[in-house]
Write an enzyme that holds these catalytic residues in place. Structure first.
Site, PDB file in Angstrom:
ATOM      1  CD  GLU A   2      -2.946  -1.195   1.929  1.00 47.70           C
ATOM      2  OE1 GLU A   2      -2.977  -0.321   3.198  1.00 47.70           O
ATOM      3  OE2 GLU A   2      -3.968  -1.947   2.040  1.00 47.70           O
ATOM      4  CB  CYS A  41       2.835   7.326   3.212  1.00 50.13           C
ATOM      5  SG  CYS A  41       3.388   6.252   4.260  1.00 50.13           S
ATOM      6  CB  CYS A  72       6.742  -5.251   9.303  1.00 49.06           C
ATOM      7  SG  CYS A  72       7.967  -4.415  10.048  1.00 49.06           S
ATOM      8  CB  CYS A 105       6.041  -2.165  16.549  1.00 44.99           C
ATOM      9  SG  CYS A 105       7.476  -1.824  15.923  1.00 44.99           S
ATOM     10  CB  CYS A 116       2.452  -1.686  14.061  1.00 49.64           C
ATOM     11  SG  CYS A 116       2.697  -1.580  12.383  1.00 49.64           S
ATOM     12  CB  CYS A 132       0.768   6.119  11.257  1.00 43.12           C
ATOM     13  SG  CYS A 132       1.520   7.725  10.690  1.00 43.12           S
TER      14      CYS A 132
END
Ligand code: SAH
Ligand code: SF4
Length: 406
Positions: A115, A163, A170, A174, A177, A397
């Site tokens: 994305e 962005c 990932c 975290c 996230c 975010c």
């Protein structure tokens, strides 16, 4: 349906794509020139192809009219094709933000989308990317907007931020996230990273060198765990597309070997640096970012210190405010002390946590966020609040998660 049915389809689908080694998007001028020389062509043809792809946004070899038609046909016969990533699905937010599902031409059918987000007018930070070192990035007053829109050729935006994702998923995990939930699917190639940007520049009809566009490498993935591809993408965007590294910011969760390599990059291709700090001490940081057990705050700061700063450049510390966990007044004071002690030219970007399904944090109220900012400012630390953009389309975010599986 058997679990491996996908792979069967994929083996089949792979065959007609055998020519995809001859994809040219992602290659720089020199590499293109060398490939053409191998075919007995003039090397300057490489420049013509790169200009067509990276400046005129051409997506088909047949449209590269600076090449003789015979050569275009020869190249196509050999399987040459542009292969730029495509915007498979746009999602438009009520605030002007657009989130795109970007599709990559792939060797397999799995994990072929990531994305990217287009944010006109930035994100309420000083320059969209949170940078404020460039005086020209001051927000235009509303009364000047229509005039600046005129200057911008009738565009409804006077500046914008893109962005960009660096990986599909990932590995960093975290706790707050959403991208972490995907795990790491795969790294993106230089052409796939730069291609997100070029596809969006094309879609938005951005005029390079005239329109103010910032890039933030803050989409899906950890750029410094895909270091070579990430930096190769930056070089393409600077040297081929013509964007300035001063308008690019890369954010890392604190991958120390990556920061150390970043410190060695020549300034003409080195973006600005943002560190996802997200906590005022190691105990809390290790809880919300398990990576802190590998590289502590002190280790990260030591590495950041080795990055030679340009005049007036500052490192950005990003700080996600998690209700009750990192948003208390005591946290603000501890954070201020921490940042002051680094002695680095720095500023803090505050981001109220964006919620996601299956994650048990809470979003602090705007009053809490403002109180936190004021405490930092009172301690003499520059602090900005990043407005969430495109919350309604999950473009904010940490909300980047493929909606449609590849
Ligand atoms: N992997 C890199 C870059 C992508 S994340 C990094 O972590 O720095 C970009 C920023 O979004 C990071 O500062 C991260 O802390 C923040 N972020 C992640 N999830 C978030 C969420 N749910 N709400 C608000 N910010 C979030
Ligand atoms: Fe990865 Fe960044 Fe999300 Fe952490 S915040 S899991 S490093 S994308």
């Amino acid at each position: 349906v058997p679990k491996n049915s996908n792979e069967l389809i994929l083996l089949d689908a792979g065959t007609p794509l055998a020519g995809c080694n001859n994809r040219v998007f992602g290659l720089d001028t020199d590499t293109l020139a060398a490939r053409l020389a191998d075919l007995g062509e003039q090397p300057y043809r490489g420049k013509q192809i790169s200009e067509a792809m990276y400046n005129q946004f051409v997506t088909d070899i047949i449209e590269i009219t600076t090449l003789p038609e015979k050569l275009r046909r020869q190249l196509i016969d050999k399987g040459w094709h542009v292969g730029r990533p495509t915007i498979a699905q746009p999602f438009k937010s009520t605030d002007g933000t657009e989130r795109y599902l970007v599709e990559f031409e792939g060797e397999n059918s799995k994990s072929q989308t990531a994305e990217a987000v287009w944010m006109p007018e930035g994100d309420g930070g000083e320059a969209g990317d949170g940078s404020d070192s460039d005086p020209s990035t001051v927000d235009v007053a509303p009364s000047l907007r229509s005039r600046s829109a005129e200057r911008a050729g009738g565009r409804p935006w006077s500046r914008a931020t893109i962005c960009v994702s660096s990986q599909i998923g990932c590995a960093v995990n975290c706790q707050f996230c959403l991208t972490a939930k995907l795990g790491l699917q795969r790294n993106l190639t230089p052409g796939e990273i730069a291609g997100q940007v070029v596809a969006i520049l094309d879609r938005q009809k951005v005029r390079i060198g005239r329109d103010r566009v910032n890039l933030v490498f803050m989409g899906m993935g950890e750029p410094f765990l895909n270091y070579d591809n990430f930096m190769a993408a930056v070089r393409l965007l600077v040297r081929e597309v013509g964007l300035s590294p001063l308008r690019m910011t890369v954010s890392t969760s604190g991958i120390v070997p990556g920061i150390e390599r970043f410190a060695q990059e020549p300034l003409d291709v080195r973006p600005k640096l943002a560190i996802s700090l997200n906590a005022p001490n190691d105990a809390i940081r290790a809880e919300v970012m398990p990576i802190n057990r590998k590289w502590s705050i002190a280790a990260v700061i030591d590495a950041v210190r080795r990055v030679p700063m340009r005049s007036r450049e500052r490192v950005t510390f990003e700080y996600v405010l998690l209700g009750g966990v990192t948003d208390q007044p005591a946290h603000a004071r501890e954070l201020a002390r921490l940042v002051r002690r680094t002695g680095l030219p720095a500023k803090i970007n505050l981001i109220a946590w964006n919620s996601g399904p299956g994650i048990a944090y809470t979003t602090p109220s705007s009053a809490t966020v403002e109180a936190f900012q004021n405490l930092l400012k009172g301690e003499g630390i520059p602090a900005y609040i990043r407005q969430p953009r495109g919350r309604d389309i999950f473009a904010a975010c940490g909300q980047l998660k493929r909606t449609v599986e590849g």
